[in-house]
Write a protein that holds these residues in place. Structure first.
Motif: not given
Length: 692
Positions: A49-54, A123-126
């Motif tokens: 549901c989410l993939c990110w690179i920092g 939790e809001r973003f599931g």
């Protein structure tokens, strides 16, 4: 097959597919930003549901900058504060993964305590579980790669192992892209440099040489003139090493085989084509010459500058010696006074038959002790009495510091100045010339002494002058600090302290060369001399690189002066060579008392004749003698028998170090006058002892 097994297999298949697709993306990547965005898109398409690179930022806050993101919950990152610092914003999975270099799994966002600051928003973003994977290895950590899922416990050990493969591949991909970018940048610069360098080098006053793999490809007119080339003796086509003096050839060969990156400035001893040596500074860098890699050398003849520097150094030494003269006379007069009082007092009591054997032994021991004290003072004067031509060696910086303090400490006491010396128990090996470091130390100590002495009247009545000297090991360097509690240095003078001929002393006191020469000596040892920070008085800091790889000089056997050894063999023949008859007879009498057969010669020629007729088992010789000096005699003896034990006894300043460097080994020892008979006798015993 159970539902959990099927779910686990699907997760593994999903991770494996993700690894394959990201690997393909890495192989096709040509831009770092596009690569990051594609990695995140692949992660989202694989069901996350989410993939990110920092990326890990620098500075005290250590922020994590979001470089790319994808997935249905991507808006979760809006306004998110994440760091990899040791603070609340750095305690989440991203910060922990970057700091520790290990993956961090959030099995359930509702129960993981480290995820508490972000729990409500997650939790809001599931999403309910996630994993943070470090990107980069060791100290080269670039940042972290994060995946999130809508269900808990979606990242078991096998899945994390697959995803770590993605992170590792991403690390290599980023490094490769950055390296490719640097390479392309350098290639462009080299191409431009090649187009314009000819117009520059032909007009340059310095000699410029280009070589490829050690063979000279190009030389400008200044180089042709500097090396004495001509139409008959050309430089091009020759080997670069043919222009390097044997003293510098090993260093030049090492850099030729493995050229260091960037612009490197070194000092070399070079040769003209007629064999004439000269001193030169050589600036080297890599270039492209006719489409091939090459090295460009800018050569500057510094022979005249070197001679001027040596003259300035000698001038500074003599100036310092002149300032020390009165103190040195006082230091020498003290032990000489004790020697005279002890000798004349003992003779008087002996004449009156009032001197017991115990009293005589005590007086002679006192005289021997004071002779040793005198010898140490004379030995320290070597620092300023001659030009230093000793080779560069590895020596203990702590011993050099101690020697400088000991020779000057006695001059501080009459002015009420104390010296606090703090040295480590272990050695501090550095590469250079010990005498030069001692010269620097003595110059700084003299400056502190003068500042404290001259400011005494302006200080409170209970004030006492203090100098603190400490040497410490700082990682791969040595730091030597000299502090005093004097008036300090005005701010207006600090920028000029190391300039030649600048002095804070009144006219007629000081040449203004001390600090300038000292700075040059330390820099020549690849170190630094700087003004330190001090709340009171002046502080100077010497920093030198440690040399932990080169072996230091092999010490002589441990000897015990004053203890008379027994002869190893009564048949051993000792040849004593000294033009001072009294010294030779006294030494011979002592050796005969030990049971040796002793011959005496007053010149090198006479000694060689006696040795030829009756070879000795050990030769003890002075250096400076008429009719054949000691060095010539030693050379003949070594040619006759390379293993012949030889003891060189000399009081000639400067010759000690030169002869020691050329001849001293396990069969030849160099002792400085005055010599302790017990020490000499034990050394003879060591040389005559059969090998084990």
């Amino acid at each position: 097959m159970s539902q959990d097994t099927n779910t686990g297999r699907r997760r593994m298949d999903q991770a494996a597919g993700l690894l394959v697709r990201t690997t393909e993306a890495l192989l096709r990547a040509s831009d770092e930003t596009e690569l990051l965005e594609q990695i995140c898109r692949i992660g989202a398409e694989a069901g996350h549901c989410l993939c990110w690179i920092g990326y890990a930022g620098e500075g005290p806050e250590r922020p994590v900058t979001i470089m790319a993101r994808a997935g249905q919950s991507a808006d979760y990152l809006d306004g998110l504060t994440v760091s990899w610092n040791d603070d609340p914003s750095g305690q989440g999975p991203t910060g922990i993964a970057i700091r520790n270099g290990q993956p961090y799994v959030v099995a359930d966002t509702l129960t993981d305590p480290n995820f508490a600051p972000w729990r409500d928003k997650a939790e809001r973003f599931g999403f309910r579980s996630g994993v943070a994977l470090p990107v980069g290895e060791g100290d080269e950590r670039i940042g972290a790669l994060m995946y999130y899922a809508t269900r808990p416990n979606m990242f078991d050990a096998q899945v994390v192992g697959m995803l770590m493969g993605v992170a590792r591949n991403l690390s290599h991909g980023i490094a490769a892209l950055r390296m490719r970018g640097r390479h392309q940048h350098v290639a462009r610069e080299l191409a431009e440099s090649e187009q314009r360098y000819r117009s520059l080098v032909e007009l340059a006053p310095d000699a410029i040489v280009v070589h490829g793999h050690g063979t000279i490809l190009f030389a400008n007119q200044a180089a042709i003139h500097a090396f004495g080339a001509s139409s008959r003796s050309r430089l091009t086509g020759r080997l670069v090493l043919d222009l390097v003096h044997p003293e510098s050839r090993d260093d030049a060969l090492e850099r030729l085989e493995a050229p260091p990156p960037g612009h490197i400035l070194n000092h070399y001893r070079l040769l003209r084509l007629d064999g004439t040596p000269f001193e030169a500074e050589v600036l080297a860098c890599s270039i492209s010459f006719k489409g091939l890699p090459a090295r460009l050398l800018v050569v500057r003849d510094i022979s005249e500058r070197t001679r001027v520097q040596e003259t300035l150094m000698q001038t500074a030494k003599l100036a310092t010696l002149g300032e020390m003269a009165a103190g040195l006379v006082h230091e020498l007069s003290q032990p000489l006074n004790i020697i005279r009082l002890a000798a004349e007092g003992a003779m008087m009591l002996i004449e009156r038959d009032k001197a017991s054997q115990e009293f005589q032994t005590q007086q002679f021991a006192l005289i021997a002790e004071q002779c040793e004290r005198t010898a140490e003072i004379i030995d320290d004067i070597r620092i300023f009495s001659r030009r230093d031509t000793a080779p560069i060696q590895v020596f203990d910086a702590a011993l050099a510091v101690r020697s400088a303090v000991e020779v000057l400490e006695g001059q501080f006491r009459p002015d009420g100045i104390t010296v606090d010396l703090d040295l480590p128990t272990g050695p501090l090996p550095v590469s250079g010339r010990r005498i030069q470091l001692e010269q620097v130390m003595m110059n700084l100590l003299n400056n502190a002494h003068h500042a404290l002495r001259d400011s005494k009247d302006a200080m409170p009545s209970d004030w006492t002058g203090k100098i603190a000297v400490r040497a410490t090991r700082q990682d791969d360097s040595v730091q030597i600090v000299i502090d005093d509690n004097g008036p300090g240095i005005p701010d207006s003078m600090k920028p000029h302290l190391f300039e030649p001929f600048f002095t804070t002393k009144e006219a007629g006191r000081g040449t203004g060369l001390g600090l300038s020469v000292s700075h040059g000596l330390v820099v020549a040892m690849k170190g630094d001399l700087a003004l330190g920070e001090s709340p009171q008085g002046a502080s100077f800091v010497i920093t030198l690189p440690l040399d932990l790889h080169a072996a230091g000089p092999t010490p002589l056997p441990s000897l015990s002066p004053g203890r008379a050894p027994s002869a190893v063999s009564a048949d051993a023949h000792i040849l004593v060579v000294d033009d001072e008859a009294t010294a030779a007879q006294t030494l011979a009498r002592y050796l005969r008392e030990l049971g040796y057969r002793v011959s005496i010669a007053g010149t090198g020629i006479e000694a060689w004749k006696l040795f030829s007729e009756d070879p000795a088992d050990v030769v003890i010789t002075d250096l400076r003698m008429p009719a054949g000096n000691g060095e010539q005699l030693v050379e003949k003896l070594r040619d006759y028998d390379p293993l012949l034990p030889i003891v060189i006894v000399t009081g000639h300043l400067g010759a000690t170090e030169r002869v020691a460097a050329n001849l001293e080994d396990d069969r030849c020892a160099v002792l400085k006058k005055p010599v302790a008979l017990g020490q000499l006798g034990e050394l003879v015993t060591v040389f005559l002892r059969p090998p084990v």
